[in-house]
Design an enzyme around this catalytic site. Structure first.
Site, PDB file in Angstrom:
ATOM      1  N   SER A 146     -21.288 -14.128  14.842  1.00  0.00           N
ATOM      2  CA  SER A 146     -21.980 -13.293  15.840  1.00  0.00           C
ATOM      3  C   SER A 146     -21.477 -13.667  17.225  1.00  0.00           C
ATOM      4  O   SER A 146     -20.971 -14.794  17.423  1.00  0.00           O
ATOM      5  CB  SER A 146     -23.480 -13.566  15.761  1.00  0.00           C
ATOM      6  N   TYR A 159     -30.267 -19.898  15.242  1.00  0.00           N
ATOM      7  CA  TYR A 159     -29.317 -18.809  15.004  1.00  0.00           C
ATOM      8  C   TYR A 159     -27.939 -19.075  15.653  1.00  0.00           C
ATOM      9  O   TYR A 159     -26.908 -18.980  14.987  1.00  0.00           O
ATOM     10  CB  TYR A 159     -29.904 -17.475  15.487  1.00  0.00           C
TER      11      TYR A 159
END
Ligand SMILES: NC(=O)c1ccc[n+]([C@@H]2O[C@H](COP(=O)([O-])OP(=O)(O)OC[C@H]3O[C@@H](n4cnc5c(N)ncnc54)[C@H](OP(=O)(O)O)[C@@H]3O)[C@@H](O)[C@H]2O)c1
Length: 266
Positions: A146, A159
């Protein structure tokens, strides 16, 4: 999209293929002639995707329901695929989600499941399948990371840390395997329309973000497919995300931390 049938007699295994980016990647691989093995927890959703792909692209689509939060899942998956005599040429580690709760207020079970899905299963699937790819002299691996791997941290969240791990690990694996014609790439999307923000429970908040910050899952998948096939190592989707990542990388660490302290949009 006009692409040649590179996947003839090849099979791509895609985790998280029941929705979003994984579903779109499954379609792009099938469109390019790859048979697909679709993995996620929701078998019915996988079967819908499989039926569509078999009808549209005349490929074989095999569905396997697996919960990648379970520590035993990667090995079981590998054994099930081997028992079916399916040879995996492409591995796409895409399954994932984010937790929108403070670190200290999330149960250890939730953290453990998260780490299992986002890091352990991804790493073990690479371990199991890349050995076979190396011995056969062909393989392509996409590990979905990401832009969060580059962005300022988001208070208490694992995350950014796990996506950063995925990016670093993918680069390291690519260095080892490229001489054997096995490419490993970290795919780094930014905000992408999928079920991700619904599962996270932040649809209302993120829907306030401007449209230009968003990409659709199909475009992410097409760009990811082309990038891994040409041997990219870390691929950031879209011009907006590329620009943002360049800006993040120019920021001194302290400034990045200050931005983290201020950011509170969710
Ligand atoms: N959307 C974004 O803005 C964005 C941005 C950057 C990176 N990403 C990354 O892109 C990847 C795909 O996300 P997405 O946006 O496509 O989200 P999504 O639409 O919510 O899809 C997530 C997929 O992961 C599967 N999954 C979740 N937990 C699982 C588990 N325990 N075991 C097996 N499969 C599981 C889900 O299937 P089941 O529920 O059927 O199990 C689903 O197929 C993730 O790694 C995410 O971190 C997303």
């Amino acid at each position: 999209m006009s692409i040649s049938p590179e996947g003839k007699n090849k099979t791509a295994l895609i985790t998280g293929a029941s929705a979003g980016i994984g579903k779109a990647l499954a379609e792009v691989f099938a469109e390019n002639g790859f048979n697909v093995v679709l993995v996620a927890r929701r078998l019915e959703k996988l079967q819908e995707v499989a039926a569509t792909l078999e009808r549209r692209y005349s490929v074989t689509a095999t569905c396997i329901s697996a919960d990648l939060a379970k520590a035993t899942a990667p090995k079981k998956l590998y054994e099930e695929i081997t028992a079916k005599n399916i040879v995996i040429d492409v591995l796409v580690n895409n399954a994932g989600y984010a937790i929108n709760e403070a670190f200290t207020e999330t149960s250890w079970k939730q953290h453990q499941d998260f780490i299992n899905v986002m890091m352990l299963s991804l790493t073990q699937l690479c371990y199991l399948f890349s050995k076979d790819m190396k011995s056969r002299g062909y393989g392509r691996i996409i590990n979905v990371s990401s832009v969060a791997a580059f962005a300022p941290e988001w208070g208490g969240s694992l995350y950014g840390a796990v996506k950063s791990y995925v990016k670093h690990f993918s680069e390291a694996l690519d260095l080892e395997l490229k001489p054997h014609n096995v490419y490993c790439m970290a795919l780094c999307p930014g905000f992408t329309f999928s079920e991700f923000h619904d599962v996270m429970g932040v649809r209302g908040a993120v829907s306030k973000l401007p449209k230009w910050m968003w990409m659709d899952a199909r475009t992410v998948a097409e760009q990811g497919y082309k990038a891994v096939m040409r041997g990219e190592v870390t691929y950031i989707t879209g011009v907006v995300n590329k620009t943002m990542v360049t800006a993040f990388e120019l920021l001194p660490r302290k400034v990045k931390y200050l931005i983290s302290e201020k950011q509170n949009f969710l």
